[in-house]
Design an enzyme around this catalytic site. Structure first.
Site, mmCIF file in Angstrom:
data_model
loop_
_atom_site.group_PDB
_atom_site.id
_atom_site.type_symbol
_atom_site.label_atom_id
_atom_site.label_comp_id
_atom_site.label_asym_id
_atom_site.label_seq_id
_atom_site.Cartn_x
_atom_site.Cartn_y
_atom_site.Cartn_z
ATOM 1 N N GLY A 11 8.940 31.098 -5.930
ATOM 2 C CA GLY A 11 9.829 31.638 -6.948
ATOM 3 C C GLY A 11 9.212 32.802 -7.711
ATOM 4 C CB ILE A 35 12.471 23.000 -1.602
ATOM 5 C CG1 ILE A 35 13.309 21.973 -0.846
ATOM 6 C CG2 ILE A 35 13.285 24.236 -1.961
ATOM 7 C CD1 ILE A 35 14.377 21.315 -1.705
ATOM 8 N NE ARG A 36 12.842 28.756 -1.913
ATOM 9 C CZ ARG A 36 12.898 29.603 -2.928
ATOM 10 N NH1 ARG A 36 13.794 30.555 -2.958
ATOM 11 N NH2 ARG A 36 12.029 29.517 -3.922
ATOM 12 C CG ASP A 50 13.429 17.754 -2.623
ATOM 13 O OD1 ASP A 50 13.249 18.009 -3.829
ATOM 14 O OD2 ASP A 50 14.509 17.335 -2.160
ATOM 15 C CE1 TYR A 140 15.944 26.530 -16.922
ATOM 16 C CE2 TYR A 140 16.604 28.018 -18.689
ATOM 17 C CZ TYR A 140 15.656 27.583 -17.777
ATOM 18 O OH TYR A 140 14.440 28.211 -17.731
ATOM 19 C CE LYS A 144 13.093 24.610 -17.808
ATOM 20 N NZ LYS A 144 11.948 24.177 -16.983
HETATM 21 C C1 AKB Z 1 17.076 32.249 -17.692
HETATM 22 O O1 AKB Z 1 17.596 33.324 -18.005
HETATM 23 O O2 AKB Z 1 17.709 31.233 -17.395
HETATM 24 C C2 AKB Z 1 15.557 32.170 -17.703
HETATM 25 C C3 AKB Z 1 15.059 31.672 -19.015
HETATM 26 C C4 AKB Z 1 15.114 32.528 -20.205
HETATM 27 O O3 AKB Z 1 14.601 30.569 -19.091
HETATM 28 N N1 AKB Z 1 15.007 33.452 -17.392
#
Ligand code: AKB
Length: 316
Positions: A11, A35-36, A50, A140, A144
């Site tokens: 990544g 994973i790739r 994975d 997301y 987090k």
């Molecule tokens: C995103 O834009 O999702 C990431 C981040 C700020 O965690 N680059």
């Protein structure tokens, strides 16, 4: 010598982090996994795993005698909105798998990235403090924030040595970003070089916290090298780089790519960006482990254009 495993090594962060760790600890002390299939140089040890496959993960960690894990495999903010349940599963279960291995004593230290996405629309947006209101509105960000709580919990309850940074948007040229809201600030350089123009999905005055990858890698490695006693925050540290808007970065690009033009077609990522801070207060990271950002917008822009041009030449 410590031996490290980087999970998610193909990544955007992984590509630069593996290089940074190899420079410091030597190629024999770094194992990459993804994973790739590997996109890294062939002489770097690689495991295709994975992170949700607990058995394969443990087997690889034991086989390579790993001390430290950098867990970078995750779904980011924009992709996460398209696959919310998978984002939750990958981001949470991946972390819990690694925390459990540390609790069992199979690994000694963990780096896990958090993000400015832990903040939300009710957070103070300028100079966002380390401790403040956190009501993220993306899956997301929710993952987090929950991850930060789990890290602190495993540290307090089981003594797990886990360390974390709330990364801002990261700008780099060696690998492309994977599905974030801040990706525009990388894409703009690719498109400037290829086409001389860029269509931006965020409004021209959208300020977001960003950082050049060299600074992010330096932050990550120096946090991991700091004595455990100085790491008082076991959820995740605010770190601040540079804040700019699409209009400002476009003006910098135009200095380096003559006739560059930008236009705007706003999409769903605008509302994600609007829920995040504009700038970050990182006094606590500065005090506790000596963090400081080096690269400004002009220097970063020059390095991006130079780096991408070099890569393009190598491929010809
Ligand atoms: C995103 O834009 O999702 C990431 C981040 C700020 O965690 N680059």
């Amino acid at each position: 010598m410590v031996k490290s495993l980087v999970i998610g090594a193909n990544g955007q962060i992984g590509t630069d982090l593996v290089e940074g760790l190899v420079d410091i600890y030597g190629i024999e002390n770094v194992v990459a996994s993804d994973i790739r299939e590997s996109k890294l140089p062939v002489d770097i040890a690689f495991e295709q795993i994975d992170v949700l496959d607990t058995d394969a993960l443990k087997k690889a960690i034991v086989a390579h005698d790993i001390d430290e894990v950098y867990l970078l495999a995750a779904l980011l903010s924009a992709t996460g909105e398209k696959k919310p349940l998978f984002a939750w599963e990958l981001n949470m279960q991946g972390l819990l798998n690694i925390l459990e291995l540390a609790k069992e004593g199979v690994i000694k230290k963990i780096f896990w990235p958090s993000s400015i996405a832990v903040f939300g629309p009710t957070t103070p947006r300028e100079h966002t403090p380390q401790v403040t209101i956190m009501e993220p509105s993306t899956v997301y960000g929710i993952s987090k924030l929950a991850g930060e709580r789990w890290c602190e919990y495993y540290h307090n309850k089981y003594g797990v040595d886990v360390r974390s940074i709330r990364y801002p948007g990261l700008i780099s040229y060696k690998a492309e970003p994977g599905g974030g809201t801040t990706d525009y600030a990388v894409d703009i350089f690719h498109k400037a070089i290829k086409e001389g123009k860029y269509t931006c999905y965020l409004k021209e005055d959208t300020y977001l916290p960003m950082m050049y990858m060299d600074d992010a890698i330096h932050a990550t490695i120096s946090l991991m090298q700091s004595p455990s006693s100085s790491i008082k925050v076991r959820s995740s540290y605010n770190v601040s780089g540079i804040s700019f808007s699409p209009a400002e970065i476009a003006a910098e690009v135009a200095k380096l790519v003559p006739d560059f033009i930008i236009d705007y077609e706003i999409d769903f990522r605008q509302s994600i960006a609007d829920s995040w801070p504009k700038s970050i207060d990182d006094d606590i990271a500065k005090d506790q482990w000596g963090w400081s950002n080096k690269t400004d917008l002009a220097t970063m822009s020059k390095k991006m254009i130079e780096g991408l041009r070099e890569l393009k030449q190598e491929h010809h």
